[in-house]
Design a protein around this motif. Sequence first.
Motif, PDB file in Angstrom:
ATOM      1  N   LEU A 100       0.837  -1.204   0.000  1.00 60.70           N
ATOM      2  CA  LEU A 100       0.000   0.000   0.000  1.00 60.70           C
ATOM      3  C   LEU A 100       0.873   1.256   0.000  1.00 60.70           C
ATOM      4  O   LEU A 100       0.547   2.250  -0.659  1.00 60.70           O
ATOM      5  CB  LEU A 100      -0.933  -0.003   1.214  1.00 60.70           C
ATOM      6  CG  LEU A 100      -1.809  -1.256   1.385  1.00 60.70           C
ATOM      7  CD1 LEU A 100      -2.769  -1.067   2.557  1.00 60.70           C
ATOM      8  CD2 LEU A 100      -2.556  -1.599   0.115  1.00 60.70           C
ATOM      9  N   ILE A 103       2.233   1.663  -3.524  1.00 59.74           N
ATOM     10  CA  ILE A 103       1.238   2.212  -4.456  1.00 59.74           C
ATOM     11  C   ILE A 103       1.181   3.730  -4.324  1.00 59.74           C
ATOM     12  O   ILE A 103       1.133   4.460  -5.320  1.00 59.74           O
ATOM     13  CB  ILE A 103      -0.144   1.574  -4.196  1.00 59.74           C
ATOM     14  CG1 ILE A 103      -0.121   0.106  -4.607  1.00 59.74           C
ATOM     15  CG2 ILE A 103      -1.247   2.330  -4.943  1.00 59.74           C
ATOM     16  CD1 ILE A 103      -1.348  -0.669  -4.170  1.00 59.74           C
ATOM     17  N   ALA A 104       1.178   4.217  -3.080  1.00 57.51           N
ATOM     18  CA  ALA A 104       1.164   5.670  -2.860  1.00 57.51           C
ATOM     19  C   ALA A 104       2.403   6.315  -3.474  1.00 57.51           C
ATOM     20  O   ALA A 104       2.317   7.362  -4.135  1.00 57.51           O
ATOM     21  CB  ALA A 104       1.090   5.966  -1.363  1.00 57.51           C
ATOM     22  N   GLU A 106       4.233   5.166  -5.952  1.00 50.67           N
ATOM     23  CA  GLU A 106       4.148   5.088  -7.418  1.00 50.67           C
ATOM     24  C   GLU A 106       3.254   6.184  -7.990  1.00 50.67           C
ATOM     25  O   GLU A 106       3.480   6.657  -9.107  1.00 50.67           O
ATOM     26  CB  GLU A 106       3.620   3.713  -7.821  1.00 50.67           C
ATOM     27  CG  GLU A 106       4.628   2.590  -7.595  1.00 50.67           C
ATOM     28  CD  GLU A 106       4.004   1.206  -7.663  1.00 50.67           C
ATOM     29  OE1 GLU A 106       2.787   1.121  -7.993  1.00 50.67           O
ATOM     30  OE2 GLU A 106       4.711   0.220  -7.394  1.00 50.67           O
ATOM     31  N   ARG A 107       2.266   6.594  -7.222  1.00 46.46           N
ATOM     32  CA  ARG A 107       1.356   7.651  -7.674  1.00 46.46           C
ATOM     33  C   ARG A 107       1.887   9.046  -7.333  1.00 46.46           C
ATOM     34  O   ARG A 107       1.277  10.051  -7.711  1.00 46.46           O
ATOM     35  CB  ARG A 107      -0.020   7.466  -7.034  1.00 46.46           C
ATOM     36  CG  ARG A 107      -0.755   6.213  -7.450  1.00 46.46           C
ATOM     37  CD  ARG A 107      -2.124   6.199  -6.802  1.00 46.46           C
ATOM     38  NE  ARG A 107      -2.810   4.929  -7.008  1.00 46.46           N
ATOM     39  CZ  ARG A 107      -3.964   4.605  -6.421  1.00 46.46           C
ATOM     40  NH1 ARG A 107      -4.555   5.476  -5.580  1.00 46.46           N
ATOM     41  NH2 ARG A 107      -4.540   3.438  -6.660  1.00 46.46           N
ATOM     42  N   GLU A 109       1.959  10.279  -4.293  1.00 44.61           N
ATOM     43  CA  GLU A 109       1.003  10.815  -3.320  1.00 44.61           C
ATOM     44  C   GLU A 109       1.399  10.412  -1.903  1.00 44.61           C
ATOM     45  O   GLU A 109       2.092   9.415  -1.697  1.00 44.61           O
ATOM     46  CB  GLU A 109      -0.403  10.291  -3.619  1.00 44.61           C
ATOM     47  CG  GLU A 109      -0.938  10.673  -4.988  1.00 44.61           C
ATOM     48  CD  GLU A 109      -2.222   9.957  -5.341  1.00 44.61           C
ATOM     49  OE1 GLU A 109      -2.846  10.355  -6.342  1.00 44.61           O
ATOM     50  OE2 GLU A 109      -2.591   8.990  -4.647  1.00 44.61           O
ATOM     51  N   PRO A 111       0.633   8.617   1.502  1.00 39.40           N
ATOM     52  CA  PRO A 111      -0.199   7.456   1.787  1.00 39.40           C
ATOM     53  C   PRO A 111      -1.545   7.847   2.413  1.00 39.40           C
ATOM     54  O   PRO A 111      -1.610   8.747   3.251  1.00 39.40           O
ATOM     55  CB  PRO A 111       0.645   6.643   2.778  1.00 39.40           C
ATOM     56  CG  PRO A 111       2.048   7.043   2.475  1.00 39.40           C
ATOM     57  CD  PRO A 111       1.981   8.497   2.097  1.00 39.40           C
ATOM     58  N   ILE A 113      -4.422   5.423   3.907  1.00 45.25           N
ATOM     59  CA  ILE A 113      -4.700   4.014   4.180  1.00 45.25           C
ATOM     60  C   ILE A 113      -5.790   3.895   5.240  1.00 45.25           C
ATOM     61  O   ILE A 113      -5.758   4.590   6.259  1.00 45.25           O
ATOM     62  CB  ILE A 113      -3.419   3.293   4.641  1.00 45.25           C
ATOM     63  CG1 ILE A 113      -2.376   3.317   3.511  1.00 45.25           C
ATOM     64  CG2 ILE A 113      -3.717   1.860   5.066  1.00 45.25           C
ATOM     65  CD1 ILE A 113      -0.990   2.898   3.935  1.00 45.25           C
ATOM     66  N   GLU A 133     -12.283   3.405  -2.018  1.00 45.09           N
ATOM     67  CA  GLU A 133     -11.873   3.410  -3.423  1.00 45.09           C
ATOM     68  C   GLU A 133     -12.299   4.708  -4.100  1.00 45.09           C
ATOM     69  O   GLU A 133     -11.526   5.334  -4.838  1.00 45.09           O
ATOM     70  CB  GLU A 133     -12.470   2.197  -4.143  1.00 45.09           C
ATOM     71  CG  GLU A 133     -11.795   1.830  -5.450  1.00 45.09           C
ATOM     72  CD  GLU A 133     -12.214   2.706  -6.615  1.00 45.09           C
ATOM     73  OE1 GLU A 133     -11.401   2.918  -7.541  1.00 45.09           O
ATOM     74  OE2 GLU A 133     -13.369   3.182  -6.605  1.00 45.09           O
ATOM     75  N   HIS A 138      -5.358   4.402  -0.848  1.00 45.76           N
ATOM     76  CA  HIS A 138      -4.426   3.478  -1.490  1.00 45.76           C
ATOM     77  C   HIS A 138      -4.650   2.032  -1.072  1.00 45.76           C
ATOM     78  O   HIS A 138      -4.063   1.122  -1.675  1.00 45.76           O
ATOM     79  CB  HIS A 138      -2.992   3.889  -1.178  1.00 45.76           C
ATOM     80  CG  HIS A 138      -2.674   5.258  -1.681  1.00 45.76           C
ATOM     81  ND1 HIS A 138      -2.491   6.335  -0.836  1.00 45.76           N
ATOM     82  CD2 HIS A 138      -2.559   5.743  -2.946  1.00 45.76           C
ATOM     83  CE1 HIS A 138      -2.249   7.416  -1.569  1.00 45.76           C
ATOM     84  NE2 HIS A 138      -2.291   7.092  -2.835  1.00 45.76           N
ATOM     85  N   GLY A 139      -5.497   1.817  -0.078  1.00 46.89           N
ATOM     86  CA  GLY A 139      -5.804   0.457   0.319  1.00 46.89           C
ATOM     87  C   GLY A 139      -6.410   0.390   1.701  1.00 46.89           C
ATOM     88  O   GLY A 139      -6.506   1.394   2.415  1.00 46.89           O
ATOM     89  N   LEU A 165      -9.529  -2.028  -5.217  1.00 42.71           N
ATOM     90  CA  LEU A 165      -8.770  -1.474  -4.087  1.00 42.71           C
ATOM     91  C   LEU A 165      -8.016  -2.592  -3.372  1.00 42.71           C
ATOM     92  O   LEU A 165      -8.620  -3.558  -2.923  1.00 42.71           O
ATOM     93  CB  LEU A 165      -9.714  -0.778  -3.105  1.00 42.71           C
ATOM     94  CG  LEU A 165      -9.013   0.015  -2.000  1.00 42.71           C
ATOM     95  CD1 LEU A 165      -8.376   1.284  -2.574  1.00 42.71           C
ATOM     96  CD2 LEU A 165     -10.003   0.386  -0.892  1.00 42.71           C
TER      97      LEU A 165
END
Length: 259
Positions: A100, A103-104, A106-107, A109, A111, A113, A133, A138-139, A165
């Motif tokens: 998670l 993912i943040a 990679e974007r 952004e 986090p 969560i 979502e 991010h999850g 998600l």
Amino acid sequence: MREKNINNGHGADSDQWESQLIVGRNPVIEALKADKLIDVIYVNPNATGSITLICKMAKEKDILVKRVNEIKLNNMAKGASHQGVIAVGACAEYVEPQRLLEIASERGEDPFIIICDEIEDPHNLGAIIRTAEAAGAHGVIIPKRRSATLNHTVFKSSAGAASWLPVARVANLAATVDMLKKNGVWIYGTDGSGESYDSVRMDGPVGLVIGSEGFGMSRLMKEKCDFLLSLPMAGKINSLNASVAAGIFMYEIVRQRNK
């Protein structure tokens, strides 16, 4: 997973539930050997023989085993010969909580969560996933025990959001929160004793803890939080449904991030 969802299902939902069941010793062993997605295995603790092997294999694969009585297994099997064991297939794979954070990153952004502290009603968990979502989280993180899982009821209640998600399922929620804090995430708990939700800054890395339906956050989770948030209550009822409250908190985070 509440027992009523196992024993009282009917119609299409019941068919979908039953299609996830793996009934009997050899089918469960073969499913484990084939690395089939399994959410939980129910066993009769008084059963012997290959049940010991099944429990050993489940432990090696980090699959939750629940010990239940024969009546429970009979109700689940609906006449099929269960031989003391039934596995329930998962609707989707879980991810590691570190994913998670990735993912943040990679974007590009901070986090965002959602941490569900013993949300046992699958309808509530599904609704939380749906809102998370939509809000750009991010999850979601759930504990392995005393929590709803990614079953068909959660998928239906999430209106498909559970397919998009990521959900992490962890053995130790408190240790996972510690990991998030070490990675710069601030933990915000939801509790009636906290500060008003709109007076606290939440525009950075956020882990939002949603407490259980009946009892709120556990004592340990409350101690882990950096901030406690509350909602104003003007009526005679002093609490909201967990998924409704979660939605209000999530969209306050969205509002602050978009300012």
